[in-house]
Design an enzyme around this catalytic site. Structure first.
Site, PDB file in Angstrom:
ATOM      1  N   ASP A 333     -28.386 -23.659   4.123  1.00  0.00           N
ATOM      2  CA  ASP A 333     -29.080 -23.211   2.915  1.00  0.00           C
ATOM      3  C   ASP A 333     -29.641 -21.812   3.139  1.00  0.00           C
ATOM      4  OD1 ASP A 333     -28.577 -25.582   1.641  1.00  0.00           O
ATOM      5  OD2 ASP A 333     -30.502 -26.488   2.180  1.00  0.00           O
ATOM      6  N   TYR A 402     -30.277 -30.118  14.654  1.00  0.00           N
ATOM      7  CA  TYR A 402     -31.266 -29.406  13.837  1.00  0.00           C
ATOM      8  C   TYR A 402     -32.638 -29.444  14.495  1.00  0.00           C
ATOM      9  CZ  TYR A 402     -27.857 -29.833  10.051  1.00  0.00           C
ATOM     10  OH  TYR A 402     -26.731 -29.764   9.279  1.00  0.00           O
ATOM     11  N   TYR A 475     -27.816 -34.254   4.413  1.00  0.00           N
ATOM     12  CA  TYR A 475     -28.820 -33.342   3.848  1.00  0.00           C
ATOM     13  C   TYR A 475     -30.131 -33.592   4.590  1.00  0.00           C
ATOM     14  CZ  TYR A 475     -25.459 -32.465   0.134  1.00  0.00           C
ATOM     15  OH  TYR A 475     -24.336 -32.100  -0.563  1.00  0.00           O
TER      16      TYR A 475
END
Ligand code: ZN
Length: 531
Positions: A333, A402, A475
């Protein structure tokens, strides 16, 4: 016993001698006949099914095949003895089967044509010739096929061509000669030299061919109003096993005679190779989109990863930066950084004017991208086109790593911390997030979370730094806060508390491609990185 084996050996030798004599008699007979039909030396070898390097020295190969070389066997020029030649015509006729395609004159003309084109503009070591030949050549081949059957009977097969077909011969003969003269190498993915050839008689012959087609295949002609005469049709349908010689002869000569006009070179177009440049990028900004971000014709962000990389890498390979395609193994993003070793990407550059990239040049490009302060690239290199599958397939199976900075409404307790230490994998169900519904269909997708590991952020008791390993395509923001139950379970549902995500970084992508290259240290062997 000894006697028997000696007799057997003698017998085998005897048979070998017979076969040898027969074979050579046939070669000589075949060549004599071809010569009487005005077939050039190279084409004589095609009918002797010569391979590769055997075309380099026609006379030598003929000698090896025990064929007399007392005739004129200049490449591409018909071997007509002086008494057969029309007195008024000084020059020899053009080969009746290749129409001069393999003559030295044609090679010189082709070479001059290539050099007069934009050839010098391209800095490519590898080339490929794509020659568009007139249909006349296929008709000549068929005529000769019929003629050989008449002359040699069953020895000539009706399904398999008696010669090395022209297309294949172009690869065997013209390619090596042109490559050598231009000091280039052959490669099917190299600079493509498109050569268009026509022949004076072609239009006239195609007209006859349309008539012949109706005659030879009346059933098809009856239900097909308009038959497209193509090279493919000729290749498939026009063989002695499918068309009668008598039908063919109504329209064309058997054997074909020599012609006066050689093939005409009508155009040469160049098409640069498709070059693929791969590397890994690191995204250092939380205000940068992946590709140009445009909404209702308005740019929402002035730059993008794609544009920064193309701006610095593209001009080395092409003037048309707009034709370059940027691909990466997933994307992040606008507000997410990508750190660690970075994300693999590749630029697909069509019609490139250059196909190699030196380490020195690659390093300069890497430094130039760095000056943007928003993106950095490493491991820049030219890769093979086949390697693109690396980035395109298996995307869903890959693991992504992440690091998320998350905030709670209360100080982190031991209980909270222990609930967010999940070393074993678990599955979640994730509905398409509301924020992407305008561009993705609504689905519920199962995703695997491989591990979760949290720690308190130094100096902030209400903040957590959480390392999460997930299946690609998860997500993360929704995995953290749960989005009103649209993702279950979520870190919020596991804790039974509201948890907010404040910043996210991608820290690893488990794709070991492209290979690591340190462009800052040139290699000993000339410092190049050529595909
Ligand atoms: Zn020829």
């Amino acid at each position: 016993m000894v006697l028997v084996s000696a007799r057997t050996a003698l017998h085998v030798l005897f048979i070998k001698i017979i076969v040898f004599i027969k074979k050579n008699m046939k070669n000589q007979d075949l060549v004599d006949y071809l010569r009487s039909c005005g077939v050039c030396g190279v084409c004589q070898l095609r009918y002797l099914k010569a391979r590769g390097s055997e075309y380099k020295d026609v006379k030598e190969t003929l000698r090896k095949l025990d064929v007399e070389v007392n005739e004129i066997v200049e490449n591409g020029e018909a071997a007509i003895s002086p008494e057969d030649r029309p007195a008024k015509k000084a020059r020899r006729g053009i080969c009746s089967t290749c129409l001069g395609l393999f003559s030295e004159d044609f090679q010189m003309e082709l070479l001059a044509g290539i050099l007069a084109s934009d050839f010098a503009k391209y800095d490519c070591q590898k080339i490929v010739l794509a020659i568009c030949l007139p249909m006349s050549l296929q008709l000549k081949q068929l005529a000769m096929w019929f003629a050989l059957q008449r002359k040699f009977g069953a020895a000539v097969d009706g399904n398999n061509p008696p010669d090395v077909p022209i297309k294949e011969a172009v690869k065997l003969i013209l390619h090596p000669i042109i490559c050598e003269k231009l000091s280039k190498e052959y490669d099917a993915n190299g600079l493509m030299i498109n050569i268009d050839l026509t022949h004076k008689l072609e239009d006239e012959e195609v007209e006859k061919l349309v008539k012949l087609n109706k005659d030879a295949f009346p059933a098809k002609a009856a239900y097909q109003k308009r038959i497209e005469i193509s090279r493919g049709l000729l290749e498939k349908q026009y063989q002695p096993s499918k068309v009668k010689a008598e039908t063919f002869e109504k329209y064309f000569e058997i054997p074909c005679s020599t012609v006066e006009e050689p093939l005409k070179l009508t155009s040469i177009d160049l098409q640069g190779p498709l070059v693929c440049v791969a590397g890994r990028y690191r995204k250092l900004s939380r205000e940068l989109s992946h590709t140009p971000w445009v909404m209702n014709g308005q740019r929402l962000m002035e730059d993008s990863i794609e544009e920064i990389i193309i701006r610095h890498v593209g001009p080395h390979f092409t003037e048309r930066l707009d034709k370059i395609t940027f691909m990466s193994s997933g994307r992040e993003d606008v507000d997410v950084r990508c750190l660690g070793k970075g994300r693999p990407f590749v630029l697909e550059i069509p019609n490139a004017i250059r196909s190699c990239l030196s380490k020195e040049k690659a390093y300069k490009m890497e430094q130039a991208v760095d000056t943007s302060g928003k993106v950095s690239v490493l491991n820049l290199q030219v890769v093979a086109r086949e390697d693109l599958t690396q980035i395109k397939t298996g995307e869903e199976q890959k693991k992504k790593f992440y690091r998320a900075l998350c905030a709670l409404k209360e100080p982190v307790s031991v209980e909270i911390l222990s609930k967010l230490q999940i070393p074993q994998s678990f599955d979640i169900q994730q509905k398409t997030p509301i924020r992407v519904l305008h561009r993705r269909p609504l689905h519920t997708r199962p995703r695997t979370i491989y591990s979760v590991k949290a720690k308190v952020q130094r100096g902030n008791p209400k903040a957590l730094v959480i390392d999460i390993v997930t299946q690609a395509g998860t997500y993360i923001k929704e995995l953290v806060h749960g989005e009103f139950g649209r993702t279950t379970p979520s870190l919020s549902s596991i804790l039974g508390k509201h948890i907010d995500i404040q910043a996210l970084d991608v820290v690893g992508i488990d794709l070991e491609w492209p290979p690591e290259v340190d462009n800052s240290t040139p290699t000993e062997e000339g410092a190049t990185n050529i595909r």
